[in-house]
Design an enzyme around this catalytic site. Structure first.
Site, PDB file in Angstrom:
ATOM      1  N   LYS A 196       0.989  -1.134  -0.088  1.00  0.00           N
ATOM      2  CA  LYS A 196       0.031  -0.623   0.383  1.00  0.00           C
ATOM      3  C   LYS A 196       0.809   1.236   0.032  1.00  0.00           C
ATOM      4  CE  LYS A 196      -3.835  -2.439   2.202  1.00  0.00           C
ATOM      5  NZ  LYS A 196      -4.384  -2.282   3.103  1.00  0.00           N
TER       6      LYS A 196
ATOM      7  N   GLN B  94      -4.546  -1.587   9.618  1.00  0.00           N
ATOM      8  CA  GLN B  94      -4.655  -2.839   8.732  1.00  0.00           C
ATOM      9  C   GLN B  94      -5.041  -4.056   9.330  1.00  0.00           C
ATOM     10  OE1 GLN B  94      -3.228  -3.575   5.402  1.00  0.00           O
ATOM     11  NE2 GLN B  94      -4.287  -5.605   5.999  1.00  0.00           N
TER      12      GLN B  94
ATOM     13  N   ASP C 213     -11.204   2.475   3.414  1.00  0.00           N
ATOM     14  CA  ASP C 213     -11.284   1.178   3.458  1.00  0.00           C
ATOM     15  C   ASP C 213     -12.400   1.150   3.015  1.00  0.00           C
ATOM     16  OD1 ASP C 213      -9.189  -0.352   3.480  1.00  0.00           O
ATOM     17  OD2 ASP C 213      -8.886  -0.499   5.926  1.00  0.00           O
TER      18      ASP C 213
END
Ligand code: NAD
Length: 287
Positions: free
Chosen positions: A54, A98, A121
Site C-alpha cells: 500500500k 490494517q 477502507d
C-alpha cells in the site's frame, strides 16, 4: 467457450496513471498532496506485506503516506488515541488500520472511531449505510474494485442475475449493495446457504468471496457468465489461487478474473482513489 480474462493489473495500472496526473495538479493547486495514514499493530507477516504494498502504491501516484508500526502489546486505548489524533490531523485525508489486529483489541471499536470522512477502507457503518441508501460516499475498496472490473467488460448490469458468495462486512455485503445499486438482481449466499450450486447456476455474474479454495466449480457456471474471484489462497509451492476452479470455470464463463492479477490490484487502487476523494472533500473541491 474460453473466457476472456479481466485483467485487473492492467486496469489498476491505467487508473493509477490517471490518478497520478490528477494528484500532481491537485497538489499544485492546494499546496499539499493527499495523505494516507497506515497503522499496523503486531508482527503478522502477511499484514506487513499488504502495508508495504500500500505504501509503494501511494508513492507511485504521489500520495504521502504516514506509517505507524506498533508492537503487538499496544493497548486499545493507545490505538484509539492515535486514531483520534489522526482524525484531527489536517495533513491526513485517509486512515487505514490494517486488520487483523491482536486479539485484545476490538476491531469494531477501532473501526467506529475513524472519522467517516477519513474512512478510506469504506468499512465504517456510516459509509456502508450511505451505499445502502444509494448515496455512496467512501466505498469499500474490494467491492468497488470488483464493480469496476465488471464494468470494464462493457456488459450492462441492469436486470442481470448476480450471485455473491460470501456475506462478510468487508466484502460480500457491500458487494451485494454495489450490484444492487448498479441495477442487478442480487442473491447473497453464505455459509448457511443450501444448495449453493443451484444459485450459482443461474447467475449472469458470480462474485466469489467465501475464502474457500476452489469452492466454485466450473460446471456450476452459466455459459457466458462474468466470474469475479475475490478469494486469495497461498498454495504450498508459494503460488496463489482463488475460490473459483479457474481452469474449469474459464471453459464456460464469458469473462473471468485471474488470481493473482484480478481483484487484488484493484483493491489497492480503490484505496488510493478513496484517499483522493477524501482529499478533495477536505480541500473543498467537492462537497
Ligand atoms: P470472511 O471469512 O470474513 O467471510 C467469508 C464469507 O463467506 C462469510 O460470509 C461466510 O458465511 C461465507 N462462506 C464461507 N463458506 C461458505 C460456503 N461454503 N458457501 C457459501 N458461503 C460461504 O472473508 P472475507 O474477508 O470476506 O474474504 C473472503 C476471501 O476474499 C478471502 O479469501 C480473502 O483472503 C479474500 N479477500 C481478497 C481481497 C482482495 O483484494 N483480493 C480483499 C479482501 C478479501
Amino acid at each position: 467457450m474460453t473466457a476472456k480474462i479481466i485483467d485487473g493489473k492492467a486496469l489498476a495500472a491505467k487508473l493509477k496513471v490517471d490518478m497520478q496526473v490528477e494528484i500532481i495538479s491537485l497538489a499544485q493547486k492546494y499546496g499539499r498532496a493527499p495523505g494516507l495514514a497506515v497503522v499496523i499493530v503486531g508482527n503478522d507477516p502477511a499484514s506487513h506485506v499488504y502495508v508495504k504494498n500500500k505504501k509503494i502504491a501511494c508513492e507511485q501516484v504521489g500520495i504521502k503516506s504516514f506509517s505507524y508500526a506498533l508492537p503487538a502489546e499496544t493497548t486499545q486505548e493507545h490505538i484509539l488515541g492515535l486514531v483520534a489524533e489522526l482524525n484531527q490531523n489536517p495533513l491526513v485525508d485517509g486512515i487505514l488500520v490494517q486488520f487483523p489486529v491482536p486479539e485484545h483489541i476490538s476491531e469494531k471499536r477501532i473501526l467506529n472511531a475513524i472519522a467517516v470522512d477519513k474512512d478510506v477502507d469504506g468499512f465504517h457503518p456510516y459509509n456502508i449505510g450511505c451505499l445502502a441508501a444509494r448515496q455512496p460516499e467512501l466505498r469499500s475498496c474490494t467491492p468497488y474494485g470488483c464493480l469496476k472490473l465488471i464494468e470494464s467488460t462493457g456488459i450492462k448490469l441492469h436486470g442481470k442475475e448476480a450471485v455473491v458468495v460470501g456475506a462478510s462486512n468487508n466484502v460480500g455485503r457491500p458487494m451485494a449493495l454495489e450490484l444492487l445499486l448498479a441495477g442487478a438482481t442480487v442473491t447473497v449466499a453464505h455459509r448457511f446457504t443450501n444448495n449453493l450450486k443451484s444459485h450459482v447456476e443461474r447467475a449472469d455474474i458470480v462474485v466469489a468471496a467465501a475464502g474457500k479454495q476452489g469452492l466454485i466449480q466450473g460446471e456450476w457456471i452459466k455459459q457466458g457468465a462474468i466470474v469475479i474471484d475475490v478469494g486469495i489462497h497461498r498454495l504450498e509451492d508459494g503460488s496463489l489461487t482463488g475460490d473459483v476452479d479457474f481452469d474449469s470455470a474459464s471453459k464456460r464463463a464469458g469473462w473471468i478474473t485471474p488470481v493473482p492479477g484480478g481483484v487484488g490490484p484493484m483493491t489497492i487502487t480503490m484505496l488510493l482513489g478513496n484517499t483522493v476523494t477524501a482529499f478533495k472533500k477536505h480541500v473543498g473541491v467537492v462537497t
